[in-house]
Design an enzyme around this catalytic site. Structure first.
Site, PDB file in Angstrom:
ATOM      1  CE  LYS A   1      -1.742   2.724   3.100  1.00 50.81           C
ATOM      2  NZ  LYS A   1      -1.792   4.063   2.468  1.00 50.81           N
TER       3      LYS A   1
ATOM      4  CD  GLU B   1      14.160   0.535   7.815  1.00 47.94           C
ATOM      5  OE1 GLU B   1      14.692   1.490   8.430  1.00 47.94           O
ATOM      6  OE2 GLU B   1      14.789  -0.417   7.349  1.00 47.94           O
TER       7      GLU B   1
ATOM      8  CB  CYS C   1      13.369   8.691   7.739  1.00 48.87           C
ATOM      9  SG  CYS C   1      14.249   7.760   6.483  1.00 48.87           S
TER      10      CYS C   1
ATOM     11  CD  GLU D   1      10.801  12.291  11.457  1.00 46.03           C
ATOM     12  OE1 GLU D   1       9.719  11.757  11.772  1.00 46.03           O
ATOM     13  OE2 GLU D   1      11.656  11.734  10.762  1.00 46.03           O
TER      14      GLU D   1
END
Ligand code: NAP
Ligand code: MG
Length: 475
Positions: free
Chosen positions: A182, A256, A290, A387
């Protein structure tokens, strides 16, 4: 500074259909045949690119069933036969790379020079690399006759749509698994074009299934009892939910997740190269990375020099049309992400950090954010802890290597880090003490399919890429 003449890449190299159905068992179904539909837009213009189907639970059932029936014959093929398909896919990706690069820039907002020169070459390299492993699995160090796991549910984010697909699908197929993938809601198009490439490569039906949809589709997929393995790339928050839902089911899981990397510059570093690395570390892909070097740690004695050249360099960055070959900074992927960046940068100002951006005109349409740095940042500030996932750099200082290590490790994340110094011994000593999966020395954001990638702590577990990446798909 010179004004550059526009150098737009042609949009006509890609043919986007008005609507797309799900790709299940080797065929595209009628768009929206069971669930609803949603639109995907070009974030640089807010123009609707296509309508895409939202897979519901019956669709997920069918996709998982297709992957299940394909698993027997696919896993029974000799590795060299599976390799032929992967090599074929890799070559088709190369042949269609211009089309795919333009499509990726349209749907994601990233500059064409990145999709053309970074994403697409890496996507093809990943398929070539894992094609090479398919007939050598017994020599990979995971036992004499390693077995595939079964049906893999794979859910990926929007920042590197086709590259994250390659990281997931190439090792899964090489090891004999079948997949249901997906893509992210805002960037489904390159995955759907990849489905067409699977057809073009005559991949047996059901080996790769692509289902589009929002977070709910992802949740239904990873919770499906017919799935043997879950591979997820995305936020730590969703990763946590998935870990909870998978716990106790016997499904294998790799995660991850996010990051808040330190990019550490010592005073003996080659400053010009370091500044290029800082810029690449946080402004590459609008900072939607990331492993972005989002916390700059500069040794106090080099602070003035680094900041002066960094600001000078930032003033030359060109923000604008992602399809222009001169563009350095493209559009923010969605209105939601732009809002998140605004909230966190506002918090930075409120908490007392000093904000700076070069003069930069933002287009009237679309989602944009000027490259920004914050100085006077302390470790307690939200912009040093959370983040941001945007073109925003938080600058902190240190005096000694021990202080740099302490500050770099003072984060719940542990995905990557960078070290800039002339001294190899210092680099090795510091790298040894950093809790991060990938550490770059005198460079940043370098990727290679042969090199494992993954995190410590809240950045997740498991490794993708390299020989290590095979392990996640072998029983
Ligand atoms: P996200 O919200 O976690 O979404 C990632 C994917 O999961 C999307 O396809 C999303 O669908 C889907 N999803 C959402 N809720 C779900 C649920 N409950 N169950 C299953 N799937 C669900 O993350 P994002 O905002 O798209 O991506 C940014 C994050 O990804 C950042 O934190 C970044 O650090 C991380 N990231 C990590 C790596 C790495 O290798 N470590 C690489 C790239 C990005 P929708 O698109 O519909 O929301
Ligand atoms: Mg889009």
């Amino acid at each position: 500074m010179f004004e550059y003449a526009p150098a737009p890449e042609s949009r006509s190299v890609v043919d986007i259909a008005p609507s797309y159905g799900l790709f299940i068992n080797g065929t595209f179904e009628a768009p929206g045949s069971t669930g609803g539909v949603f639109k995907t837009v070009n974030p640089a213009t807010e123009e609707v690119l296509a309508e895409v189907s939202a897979a519901g639970s019956e669709d997920v059932d069918r996709a998982v069933a297709a992957a299940r029936s394909a698993f027997g014959p696919w896993s029974a093929l000799p590795g060299a036969e599976r390799a032929k398909y992967l090599f074929r896919i890799a070559r088709i990706i190369q042949e269609r790379s211009r089309e795919l690069a333009v499509l990726e820039s349209l749907d994601n907002g990233k500059p064409i020079k990145e999709s053309r020169d970074v994403d697409l070459p890496l996507v093809a390299a990943h398929f070539f690399y894992y094609a090479g492993w398919a007939d050598k699995l017994e020599y990979a160090g995971f036992g004499a006759s390693p077995r595939p796991i079964g049906v893999a549910a794979q859910v990926i984010p929007w920042n590197f749509p086709l590259l994250m697909l390659a990281w997931k699908i190439a090792p899964a197929l090489a090891t004999g698994n079948t997949v249901v993938l997906k893509p992210a809601e805002t960037t489904p198009l390159t995955a759907l074009f990849f489905a067409d490439i699977c057809r073009q490569a005559d991949l047996p039906p059901g080996v790769v299934n692509i289902i589009t949809g929002a977070g709910e589709t992802g949740r239904t997929l990873v919770e499906h009892p017919g799935v043997d393995k879950v591979a997820f790339t995305g936020s730590t928050e969703v990763g946590r939910q998935i870990a909870r839902s998978v716990a106790g089911t016997g499904k294998r899981l790799t995660l991850e997740l996010g990051g808040k990397a330190a990019n550490i510059v010592f005073d003996d570093a080659p400053i010009d190269q370091a500044v290029e690395g800082i810029v690449n570390g946080i402004f590459f892909n609008q900072g939607h990375v990331c492993c972005a070097g989002s916390r700059l740690l500069v040794q106090e004695s080099a602070y003035d020099e680094v900041m002066e050249s960094l600001k000078r360099r930032m003033a030359t960055l060109r923000l604008g049309d992602p399809l222009d070959k001169n563009t350095d900074i493209g559009a923010i992927n969605s209105a939601e992400q732009l809002e998140r960046i605004r909230v966190l940068t506002d918090a930075g100002s409120q908490e007392g950090a000093e904000r700076w951006s070069p003069p930069c005109e933002l287009p009237a349409q679309g989602f944009w954010f000027a490259p920004t740095i914050f100085t006077g940042v302390t470790q307690a500030h939200r912009i040093a802890r959370e983040e941001i996932f945007g073109p925003v750099l938080s600058v902190l200082t240190f005096r000694t290597p021990a202080e740099a290590i302490e500050k770099a490790n003072n984060t719940p994340y542990g995905l990557s880090a960078g070290i800039w110094s002339e001294k190899g011994s210092l680099i090795l000593a510091v790298a040894d003490k950093l809790r991060a999966g990938v550490i770059w020395a005198n460079t940043f954001n370098k990727f290679d399919p042969t090199s494992p990638f993954g995190g410590y702590k809240e950045s997740g577990y498991g490794r993708e890429g390299g020989r290590h990446g095979l392990e996640a798909y072998l029983g």
